[in-house]
Scaffold this motif. Structure first.
Motif, PDB file in Angstrom:
ATOM      1  N   GLN A 178       0.826  -1.214   0.000  1.00  0.00           N
ATOM      2  CA  GLN A 178       0.000   0.000   0.000  1.00  0.00           C
ATOM      3  C   GLN A 178       0.856   1.259   0.000  1.00  0.00           C
ATOM      4  N   LEU A 225      -1.293   4.448  -0.208  1.00  0.00           N
ATOM      5  CA  LEU A 225      -2.628   4.196   0.316  1.00  0.00           C
ATOM      6  C   LEU A 225      -2.602   3.885   1.809  1.00  0.00           C
ATOM      7  N   GLY A 281      -4.591   3.382 -10.200  1.00  0.00           N
ATOM      8  CA  GLY A 281      -5.683   2.975 -11.085  1.00  0.00           C
ATOM      9  C   GLY A 281      -5.299   3.017 -12.541  1.00  0.00           C
ATOM     10  N   MET A 314      -4.585  -2.474  -8.544  1.00  0.00           N
ATOM     11  CA  MET A 314      -4.455  -3.295  -7.332  1.00  0.00           C
ATOM     12  C   MET A 314      -5.626  -4.247  -7.201  1.00  0.00           C
ATOM     13  N   PHE A 361      -7.194  -7.210  -4.276  1.00  0.00           N
ATOM     14  CA  PHE A 361      -7.093  -7.419  -2.833  1.00  0.00           C
ATOM     15  C   PHE A 361      -7.555  -8.809  -2.423  1.00  0.00           C
ATOM     16  N   SER A 419     -15.703  -8.273  -0.625  1.00  0.00           N
ATOM     17  CA  SER A 419     -16.017  -6.923  -0.161  1.00  0.00           C
ATOM     18  C   SER A 419     -15.225  -5.844  -0.889  1.00  0.00           C
ATOM     19  N   SER A 420     -14.580  -6.217  -1.997  1.00  0.00           N
ATOM     20  CA  SER A 420     -13.786  -5.213  -2.697  1.00  0.00           C
ATOM     21  C   SER A 420     -14.609  -4.348  -3.647  1.00  0.00           C
ATOM     22  N   PHE A 421     -15.836  -4.789  -3.929  1.00  0.00           N
ATOM     23  CA  PHE A 421     -16.732  -3.941  -4.699  1.00  0.00           C
ATOM     24  C   PHE A 421     -17.806  -3.390  -3.766  1.00  0.00           C
ATOM     25  N   MET A 454     -12.696  -7.968 -10.312  1.00  0.00           N
ATOM     26  CA  MET A 454     -11.748  -7.061  -9.660  1.00  0.00           C
ATOM     27  C   MET A 454     -10.480  -6.930 -10.516  1.00  0.00           C
ATOM     28  N   ARG A 460     -11.141  -4.722 -13.386  1.00  0.00           N
ATOM     29  CA  ARG A 460     -11.080  -3.308 -13.045  1.00  0.00           C
ATOM     30  C   ARG A 460      -9.624  -2.854 -12.873  1.00  0.00           C
ATOM     31  N   MET A 495     -13.097  -2.984   2.905  1.00  0.00           N
ATOM     32  CA  MET A 495     -12.155  -3.188   1.814  1.00  0.00           C
ATOM     33  C   MET A 495     -12.502  -2.352   0.576  1.00  0.00           C
ATOM     34  N   TYR A 496     -13.802  -2.211   0.296  1.00  0.00           N
ATOM     35  CA  TYR A 496     -14.153  -1.530  -0.955  1.00  0.00           C
ATOM     36  C   TYR A 496     -13.713  -0.072  -0.948  1.00  0.00           C
ATOM     37  N   ILE A 515     -10.769   1.120   0.299  1.00  0.00           N
ATOM     38  CA  ILE A 515      -9.374   1.181  -0.146  1.00  0.00           C
ATOM     39  C   ILE A 515      -9.290   0.740  -1.613  1.00  0.00           C
ATOM     40  N   ALA A 516     -10.160  -0.197  -1.995  1.00  0.00           N
ATOM     41  CA  ALA A 516     -10.182  -0.614  -3.398  1.00  0.00           C
ATOM     42  C   ALA A 516     -10.588   0.560  -4.289  1.00  0.00           C
ATOM     43  N   ARG A 556     -10.229   3.727  -3.548  1.00  0.00           N
ATOM     44  CA  ARG A 556      -9.105   4.662  -3.527  1.00  0.00           C
ATOM     45  C   ARG A 556      -8.029   4.239  -4.519  1.00  0.00           C
ATOM     46  N   SER A 557      -7.808   2.928  -4.605  1.00  0.00           N
ATOM     47  CA  SER A 557      -6.721   2.444  -5.450  1.00  0.00           C
ATOM     48  C   SER A 557      -7.001   2.683  -6.933  1.00  0.00           C
ATOM     49  N   THR A 558      -8.227   3.122  -7.268  1.00  0.00           N
ATOM     50  CA  THR A 558      -8.502   3.391  -8.677  1.00  0.00           C
ATOM     51  C   THR A 558      -8.153   4.821  -9.052  1.00  0.00           C
ATOM     52  N   GLY A 559      -7.740   5.621  -8.083  1.00  0.00           N
ATOM     53  CA  GLY A 559      -7.336   6.985  -8.402  1.00  0.00           C
ATOM     54  C   GLY A 559      -8.446   8.011  -8.266  1.00  0.00           C
TER      55      GLY A 559
END
Ligand SMILES: Nc1ncnc2c1ncn2[C@@H]1O[C@H](COP(=O)(O)OP(=O)(O)O)[C@@H](O)[C@H]1O
Ligand SMILES: [Mg+2]
Lengths: 333, 330
Positions: A54, A59, A99, A104, A106, A111-113, A174, A177, B224-225, B227-228, B230-233
């Motif tokens: 990170q 991040l 991005g 990235m 995870f 829960s990443s979306f 993911m 993306r 998590m979503y 930080i995810a 955020r990671s897209t800019g």
């Protein structure tokens, strides 16, 4: 930084600030990555893999501070090398790197979306953030991407919500993306840890194929040494915020030097084991807490080669065994 | 979606039906009826009233008929938009209420807008800047707001508005606008008075919703979503609004109906304390007078508002959260 280098991390130190106390989490970590190269960072949970990754995209949560070191990254937009550590984490530059040039994925695909937007919405957003394309074009690109990562019926999937996807499909989405803007670096933080073994293998194969097709560099982070042999070129073994051994996949598997690396290898389940009835060897003890004040090599309380008055005094110096196989251990000094 | 809406409308109407029965029963619960209350009042005035006379009034008003007949008569009127006659004012209930209802609606609406606009912005700020000076400040203010009784706040604000803003105490209009026809100036005058009851009615709700927003958003910020995303800019502000805040809105929206209930049930008391020309004082009086139809109509209107609020919050929630849509459909 040499011409063929994409990323070079030098003497990175990251600390946790707790009420004006500082606890070192990442200590003197250095590694580099060429364009299109795949490296793996391996270590038990809590050893600092996520924090390291990170930091590359800036991040880190507020309480974690980069104390010193450099993270040099070749930005193709600027056509020059930037020190990510010097960028304002709220500034413009880091936002067009994230991005766009660094994608990235995870650990927790579930829960990443965000559950309240369609997959298509969340992919198109990234595309339109970094590229000047119409909504319709972005949607078409998203559908293509979903197809590329192996999602069946991508035209329908683009309008579906994350809860309509299985874990494996979500991780694929993911990945779609993360690679949507054709990044030069993909950071995969334990992308298969939360998945079933069969799905794990599929995702690994997918990442490998994508890497061949698009040629991006990948930092593959895992606590499971078993999955890295297949995908990576070089391996970095991390323990308590320090790199303790680095080498090619061949070096690490067939000629491991650090006792910790050896332990990790013995902890890998192999199909053959069942027939041979060889026992898996768990590593003695647990990862210590970052708040334990451990001097010297942090592995010494668990190490069977522990040498008193040596291992618990100073951290060993780097020992170069070959041009790219190094170890930090008193056994080799 | 349409199917869900139809089902929800059905629920709302059914609730309204049961509520109307309960309203009617509750109004009839106190011993005696309007005829008794009327007699008692005349009696207190020194007149002597014979039992036959009371009986005659009761018969004339239909109060001696069985309860369900009275209910059905009343309901039949309500369905046709006739709320019956106010026994006390000798005028149609709808007329009596119509004079005051708009102010109640304005008050309730303004209070809701106040609660949510203040609570959302402060709640978001507090969560994003957790443990900052601003967060601590609003936390303290919030607890004070939660703990201060409405009437005390009303008195304090009345004093403040009189002392520092030179306004007349209580009511919603300055004397010169009291009976004036509606005009721009009168509207402005009303708005300059409206903030007092709005703040009184809304403070506890605002404090509560700030706590809710802060707690839920803090939870969401660790997901998590975030930080995810955020990671897209995405820029921090857009990321906040589109991802965690949007989800944190769910519990806020789902308590909308309940918050409206609090506002509406708090309004009469505030109305009485601040002597507002809204339905509050009227409602209290109708209950004291046992003015059946007036009180019944008022309770029914209050309940309708609450049910409508709940209905709206349900619909908003369905629009906001696709997971609910999905669950209900499958
Ligand atoms: N936000 C944080 N606050 C406090 N401690 C943290 C935070 N993030 C990470 N840590 C600590 O830093 C260490 C490394 O964490 P991490 O990089 O997540 O490990 P992993 O190798 O499992 O990814 C752990 O001991 C963890 O407790
Ligand atoms: Mg991790």
């Amino acid at each position: 930084m040499p011409k063929d280098m994409l990323l070079e991390i030098k003497d990175l130190e990251i600390s946790l600030l707790v009420e004006s106390h500082m606890v070192n989490i990442i200590d003197n970590v250095s590694f580099d990555l060429k364009f299109g190269e795949v490296i793996a960072i391996v270590g038990e949970s809590g050893c600092g893999k996520t924090v390291t990754s990170q930091a590359i995209a800036r991040l880190l949560p507020r309480e974690l501070k980069i104390l010193s070191g450099k993270i040099l990254f070749y930005s193709k937009i600027d056509e020059r090398v930037l020190d990510v550590c010097k960028l304002d984490p709220k500034g413009k530059t880091i936002h067009y790197i994230r991005g766009d040039q660094i994608g990235m994925i995870f650990q927790e695909p579930m829960s990443s979306f965000s559950p309240v937007y369609t997959i298509g919405n969340q992919i198109c957003e990234v595309i339109r953030l970094h590229q000047k394309v119409s909504k319709k074009k972005a949607r078409n690109i998203s559908i293509e991407l979903l197809d590329t990562v192996g999602i069946p019926n991508p035209v329908a999937a683009v309008d579906q919500y994350p809860h309509e996807f299985s874990g494996g499909m979500r991780q694929r989405a993911m990945i779609a993306r993360a690679i949507s803007c054709n990044p030069s670096l993909l950071i995969a933080d334990e992308p298969t840890t939360a998945l079933d073994v069969t799905i794990q293998a599929q995702i690994l194969v997918l990442l490998q194929e994508l890497q061949k097709e698009f040629g991006m560099a990948i930092i593959f982070i895992t606590h499971d040494l078993g999955v890295v042999a297949q995908i990576s070129h070089r391996v970095f073994i991390m323990y308590m915020g320090k790199i303790v051994e680095e080498g090619s996949v061949h070096d690490i598997f067939h000629n491991p030097k650090h006792p910790y690396t050896e332990n990790l290898i013995h902890a890998i389940p192999k199909l053959g084991n069942l027939r041979e009835r060889r026992r898996l060897v768990p590593i003695r003890g647990n990862v210590p807490s970052i708040f334990d004040e451990l001097h010297g090599c942090a592995f010494h309380p668990r190490c069977k080669f522990f040498m008193p008055d040596k291992c618990d005094v100073h951290f060993p110096k780097c020992k170069h065994l070959t041009s790219n196989h190094s170890v930090w251990c008193y056994l080799y000094e | 979606m349409v199917q869900i809406l139809i089902r929800r409308t059905g629920y709302a109407l059914a609730t309204l039906f049961f509520v109307s029965i309960i309203c009617f029963i509750i109004i009839q619960l106190p011993p005696g009826d309007y005829a008794d209350a009327y007699a008692a009042k005349r009696h207190a005035g020194g007149e002597i009233i014979r039992a036959e006379e009371v009986e005659a009034i009761r018969h004339q008003l239909g109060l001696d008929r069985p309860m369900y007949i009275q209910y059905l008569n009343w309901m039949w009127g309500v369905v046709r938009g006739e709320l019956g006659m106010s026994l006390e004012y000798k005028r149609p209930v709808s007329e009596v209420i119509a004079e005051r209802l708009p102010l109640t609606l304005i008050l309730a609406f303004s209070t809701m807008v106040f609660i949510y606009s203040v609570a959302l912005s402060i709640g978001i700020l507090s969560a994003v800047r957790q443990y900052s000076a601003a967060d601590h400040f609003f936390t303290v203010i919030g607890y004070i707001g939660l703990a201060t009784p409405n009437f005390l706040l009303a008195l304090l604000l009345m004093y403040a508005s009189h002392k520092w803003f030179g306004q007349s105490v209580g009511g919603l209009f300055s004397p010169q606008f009291q009976d004036a026809p509606w005009s721009w100036a009168r509207l402005m005058d009303m708005l300059s008075h409206l903030w007092v009851p709005v703040v009184v009615l809304g403070t506890a709700g605002t404090a509560f919703q700030i706590r809710t927003m802060r707690a839920v958003l803090l939870d969401e910020l660790n997901k998590m979503y975030v930080i995810a995303a955020r990671s897209t800019g995405l820029s921090e502000f857009r990321m906040l609004m589109k991802y965690p805040v949007r989800i944190a809105l769910n519990p806020i929206v789902s308590t909308l109906g309940w918050e409206l209930t609090r506002v509406i049930s708090g309004a009469p008391i505030v109305g009485v304390v601040l002597s507002l020309p809204d339905t509050g004082p009227l409602f209290l009086k109708s209950l004291l007078d046992q003015d059946t139809y007036l009180a019944g109509a008022m309770i029914l209107i209050y309940c309708t508002l609450v049910i409508a609020g709940t209905f709206i919050s349900d619909v908003l929630l369905i629009i906001l959260d696709p997971r609910i849509r999905y669950e209900r459909l499958t």
